[in-house]
Every structure is written in structure tokens, then in C-alpha cells.
Design a protein around this motif. Structure first.
Motif, short mmCIF file in Angstrom:
data_model
loop_
_atom_site.label_atom_id
_atom_site.label_comp_id
_atom_site.label_asym_id
_atom_site.label_seq_id
_atom_site.Cartn_x
_atom_site.Cartn_y
_atom_site.Cartn_z
N UNK A 182 81.35 -0.10 40.84
CA UNK A 182 81.28 -1.56 40.62
C UNK A 182 82.17 -2.30 41.61
N UNK A 183 83.35 -1.74 41.87
CA UNK A 183 84.27 -2.36 42.83
C UNK A 183 83.68 -2.32 44.23
N UNK A 184 83.08 -1.19 44.61
CA UNK A 184 82.53 -1.02 45.95
C UNK A 184 81.37 -1.97 46.20
N UNK A 185 80.50 -2.12 45.20
CA UNK A 185 79.35 -3.00 45.36
C UNK A 185 79.62 -4.44 44.96
N UNK A 186 80.75 -4.69 44.31
CA UNK A 186 81.07 -6.05 43.90
C UNK A 186 80.16 -6.58 42.80
N UNK A 187 79.63 -5.68 41.98
CA UNK A 187 78.71 -6.05 40.90
C UNK A 187 78.98 -5.20 39.68
N UNK A 188 78.57 -5.70 38.51
CA UNK A 188 78.63 -4.89 37.31
C UNK A 188 77.52 -3.86 37.35
N UNK A 189 77.64 -2.82 36.51
CA UNK A 189 76.63 -1.77 36.50
C UNK A 189 75.27 -2.33 36.09
N UNK A 190 75.26 -3.28 35.15
CA UNK A 190 73.98 -3.88 34.73
C UNK A 190 73.35 -4.66 35.87
N UNK A 191 74.16 -5.34 36.69
CA UNK A 191 73.63 -6.06 37.85
C UNK A 191 73.08 -5.07 38.89
N UNK A 192 73.81 -3.98 39.11
CA UNK A 192 73.34 -2.96 40.06
C UNK A 192 72.00 -2.40 39.59
N UNK A 193 71.92 -2.12 38.29
CA UNK A 193 70.68 -1.57 37.74
C UNK A 193 69.54 -2.56 37.90
N UNK A 194 69.79 -3.83 37.64
CA UNK A 194 68.75 -4.86 37.77
C UNK A 194 68.30 -5.01 39.21
N UNK A 195 69.26 -5.04 40.13
CA UNK A 195 68.91 -5.19 41.56
C UNK A 195 68.14 -3.98 42.06
N UNK A 196 68.47 -2.81 41.53
CA UNK A 196 67.85 -1.58 42.00
C UNK A 196 66.41 -1.44 41.52
N UNK A 197 66.08 -2.11 40.42
CA UNK A 197 64.74 -1.98 39.84
C UNK A 197 63.64 -2.28 40.85
N UNK A 198 63.72 -3.44 41.50
CA UNK A 198 62.66 -3.83 42.44
C UNK A 198 62.64 -2.94 43.67
N UNK A 199 63.83 -2.51 44.11
CA UNK A 199 63.89 -1.62 45.26
C UNK A 199 63.19 -0.29 44.96
N UNK A 200 63.44 0.24 43.77
CA UNK A 200 62.81 1.50 43.38
C UNK A 200 61.30 1.32 43.23
N UNK A 201 60.90 0.21 42.61
CA UNK A 201 59.47 -0.06 42.45
C UNK A 201 58.79 -0.12 43.81
N UNK A 202 59.39 -0.85 44.74
CA UNK A 202 58.82 -0.96 46.07
C UNK A 202 58.77 0.39 46.78
N UNK A 203 59.84 1.16 46.63
CA UNK A 203 59.89 2.47 47.27
C UNK A 203 58.78 3.38 46.78
N UNK A 204 58.53 3.36 45.47
CA UNK A 204 57.47 4.20 44.91
C UNK A 204 56.09 3.73 45.36
#
Length: 464
Positions: free
Chosen positions: A124-146
Motif C-alpha cells: 500500500x505504501x509503495x503504490x500509494x493506495x489502499x488494498x481495496x483501491x489496488x484491487x479496484x484499479x486492477x480489475x479493468x487491467x485484468x479484464x483487458x489482459x484476458x
């Protein structure tokens, strides 16, 4: 350059072929230089690539040790642009991915990042976001990747390679360019599970009952207890929560209880599975899939009981060496590993890349303890008993027999045709994808910031 103060200010238009009539509009917001927090650096069709997108991919690449194959300042935006070409085609072809697949990959990626960073807090410190924010941001990236992966597979689906193609490809290659086939082994295994005393089973059950009581009384939450005590590393970090799963993908005893749960406030009875003992709580049901959280505890194996199992295997190995019965017969009648018992002890695994099941293991694909023992053995030899942790996370005793060893070597057409065919197939698939991208670039509207026009790009046609 288009300076903007929010990502909402995007270039409007349509991803289209040049032969179609296209009108491209842009919104330019005049703001002082010091107030610009993001900017559009490329436009591909109607899709903008933001400076923040480039920096985010750079950050992710640093975390995963990615190699860009050139100047990252050029290759990163180009890679994003190529992804947008594939995504646009995937949308045209109505390619879809399921939410359950996305969620599973998101959690795997986050767990990988947590392990790399050292802890959830450091991530969280490295990315400057909470884990829930990281998870939310990652959702679309993973969807696009698949979606991109599926689109690529569709483009490559008609690529074929004949034996003549393979021979022609390798005919004039210098020896040091011919692929090296690592050492492969075939192994049979006989497993005995140490006896677990009833007192240890009772201890585990009592602890699970205490968890149920504490949650029922409102003293704590199921998720908190799962994070603290569950011995399932895949779900403990998520408070015991598992992804949506069908009945056929779960342990039968676990599935029977999980699919009969109806009240999310209730906790199941204690369930024994091949992994240990569980209590389960319903999260949601969706069609023929269920989402639950669980706490897993595994009875501990005592040194005394482990030594008894090792001693039993030592006696079996002696009987085999004296010719009383074969190793294969012993595996069929005495082994307690259900995955290999019906195959006379022969170990096998599924190749992640090809999906094929094989009995030939590279050393890196064997369980660590087995690989360590095999490394010192001769073909036909039976090992001394040793302890290992099986893929269910249980401590067991085992002996193995080395059936075959094929030392590492340069691939030969007569012995390693499949390996060589896969190399040629990979080359042809990469060429098919490369040609598709180049052709797509020719027929797509592209605009980039002037500072990128001196780049040495992987694909031709970006600069016009």
C-alpha cells in the motif's frame, strides 16, 4: 501535447479504418502549465493514452522485473497502443471474460505483489493506495489482459506447422541456436500417511468450535479469525474468502456442505476434506456457483508417528529389493496417494503451457523434496524413505523409484520433435501477430506527442 486537468477530457472519435469517413474532435483546455496533472501522450483511434497510464505500467514493470526490449520511454506507450488495437478488435468480435476469472486473477496478482513487497502495508505504501483501491484499479487491467489473450489466440488459431516446416527451420541453424532440452526424469512414488491420533483431531475440532462460538457471540468476525488462524494460504489473506466456484471444482465433502448453506449469518458444521478440517460461511450464490469463506486447520503430525511411517516404508523397500514384490505392485496396493496409486505409482503433471499431461518432469517441476532425492539417484534405484509436504499441504512419508532419466541435450528431430515443433509454432504465431498489428496500424488513426517521433519502435507505421 494536450494538457488536461482530469482524465475525463479525452479525445473523442472512433477507432476505425482509414477508408471509413471519420471525424475526430478534441477538447483542449487552456490551463497554466503548473496545474497540469496529466496529459494525453498518444491517441489510437478514439482511445487516448495518458501519461499516468505509461507511469503506471512502468511501476508495475519495476515490481515484476519486466524487460522492455528497448527504451522504456518508447516501448511502454507503444505496448499500451498495441493493447488498445487488440482490445478494439476484441470488442468488435464480442469476446467476453467472466467475472469469476477476473476476480481469481486479481487475487493471485495481489498476493504476488504482497509477497514481493514483503507485506500488505508495504504494498500500500509503495503504490500509494489502499488494498481495496489496488484491487479496484486492477480489475479493468485484468479484464483487458484476458480479452487481449483471447483475441491473440483467435488470431493465431489458424497457424499450423508441418514436419517439413520444422525440418526446414532447423536445417541451417547453428548448433548454439538449437533449443536446449533440460534434463527430464520419470519417477514412481509410494506414499504412507502418518497416523493422526484422535486426541490431535479433537484438538483441531475444539478450536474450530471455539471460533464458531466467538463469531456467533459477536466477539469477532469470521474474516478476522480466518486471517489469523486459517492454514489455507490462498484464502487466509482475504479473510478466508474464496472465489465463485462450481461444485465440481471443490473437494466433494466441502462442496456438499458449501452448496447447502442458505444463511450468510450462520456457520457450517465442521467439515473434513482431503486438506484438513474446515468451518464455512456463505457469502453469495450465483447460478450454479457459490462463494464462501472458510477456516482450514490441519492436524499436526508428531515426530513419533512420522518415524513410524518412515519405518514402515523402509520395510517395504527392503521387501522389494529382496524380490518379494515389485515397486509397482507395492504402489498399487500399499500407497496412500490416490493420484498415483492407480497408475502403479507413476507421477504425472499437467504442462501449464500446452495443457498436456506428461510423466516426464523437468527437475524444476518436481516437488522440491522429490527433486532433491532424484538428483542423487541412478535409474532403477529405490530411494531411502523421506518426508515431504504433498500438494494438499500434508506431511507424508515417501519412497521413490527413478524410472528414466534423459540428460539435458540439444534438441534432435528424431527424439525431440514435439519440442522443436513448439519452437517453430511459437515463431510462426509471433509473426502472425506482428503482421496483424502492422496491418492494423496502417488502417487506424494514430497521433502522438512529438517527443515520441524519434523513437525506435518495435512495429512500423506509427510515425506518419
Amino acid at each position: 501535447m494536450i494538457g488536461i486537468t482530469a482524465k475525463a477530457n479525452k479525445t473523442a472519435g472512433y477507432m476505425t479504418d482509414k477508408k471509413d469517413s471519420v471525424q475526430t474532435k478534441s477538447m483542449d483546455v487552456s490551463v497554466p502549465e503548473h496545474s497540469v496533472i496529466d496529459e494525453v501522450v498518444w491517441v489510437v483511434g478514439d482511445e487516448p493514452i495518458m501519461k499516468s497510464d505509461v507511469e503506471q505500467m512502468r511501476l508495475q514493470g519495476e515490481m515484476e522485473g519486466m524487460k522492455w526490449g528497448g527504451n522504456p520511454d518508447c516501448r511502454i506507450p507503444e505496448q499500451i497502443a498495441v493493447q488498445k488495437l487488440f482490445l478494439h478488435q476484441a470488442a468488435l468480435d464480442s469476446i467476453e471474460v467472466t467475472e469469476s476469472d477476473i476476480a481469481q486473477t486479481v487475487e493471485q496478482q495481489i498476493n504476488y505483489w504482497i509477497n514481493s513487497a514483503g507485506s500488505r502495508e508495504k504494498l500500500e505504501e509503495y503504490q500509494g493506495k489502499s488494498l481495496s483501491q489496488i484491487r479496484s484499479d486492477l480489475h479493468d487491467d485484468v479484464k483487458n489482459s484476458k480479452m487481449i489473450q483471447q483475441m491473440k489466440r483467435k488470431i493465431m488459431s489458424d497457424v499450423t506447422v508441418t514436419p517439413a516446416d520444422v525440418r526446414r527451420y532447423f536445417k541451417n541453424l547453428p548448433e548454439d541456436s538449437i533449443p536446449f532440452v533440460p534434463t527430464e526424469v520419470e519417477v514412481e512414488i509410494l506414499v504412507k500417511k502418518p497416523r493422526i491420533p484422535q486426541s490431535e483431531i479433537n484438538r483441531v475440532k475444539d478450536q474450530l468450535r471455539s471460533f464458531t462460538d466467538r463469531v456467533t457471540k459477536g466477539e469477532t468476525s469470521f474474516s478476522t479469525l480466518a486471517r489469523l488462524y486459517s492454514e489455507d494460504p490462498g484464502s487466509a489473506r482475504q479473510g478466508g474468502e474464496m472465489d465463485y466456484a462450481g461444485r465440481g471444482t471443490l473437494d466433494p465433502a466441502f462442496a456438499s456442505v458449501a452448496f447447502n448453506l442458505t444463511d450468510p449469518k450462520k456457520i457450517s458444521k465442521i467439515v473434513e476434506s482431503e486438506f484438513g478440517y474446515h468451518i464455512i460461511q456463505l457469502v453469495d450464490k450465483r447460478g450454479d456457483k457459490v462463494k464462501v469463506r472458510h477456516i482450514l486447520l490441519k492436524p499436526k503430525v508428531s515426530a513419533e508417528d512420522l518415524n513410524k511411517a518412515l519405518g514402515r516404508l523402509d520395510s517395504i523397500a527392503t521387501d522389494i529389493k529382496e524380490g518379494k514384490f515389485t515397486f509397482e505392485a507395492a504402489c498399487s496396493y500399499l500407497s496412500e496417494d490416490k493420484d498415483t496409486r492407480n497408475n502403479h505409482g507413476l507421477m504425472a503433471y499437467t504442462d501449464n503451457q500446452t495443457g498436456k499431461i506428461t510423466s516426464r518432469f523437468q527437475m524444476k517441476d518436481l516437488p522440491t523434496e522429490v527433486a532433491s532425492v532424484v538428483n542423487t539417484m541412478k535409474v532403477g534405484e529405490i530411494s531411502a524413505p523421506f518426508k515431504m509436504v504433498d500438494h494438499r499441504g500434508k506431511t507424508v512419508a515417501a519412497i521413490i523409484k527413478l524410472i528414466n532419466r534423459i540428460d539435458g541435450h540439444r534438441a534432435k528431430i528424431t527424439e525431440d520433435f514435439q519440442t522443436m515443433q513448439e519452437v517453430v509454432m511459437q515463431k510462426e504465431s509471433e509473426k502472425k501477430l506482428h503482421d496483424w498489428v502492422v496491418n492494423k496500424i496502417k488502417n487506424t488513426y494514430v497521433r502522438m506527442n512529438d517527443r515520441y517521433k524519434g523513437c525506435d519502435f518495435e512495429y512500423q507505421g506509427w510515425i506518419r
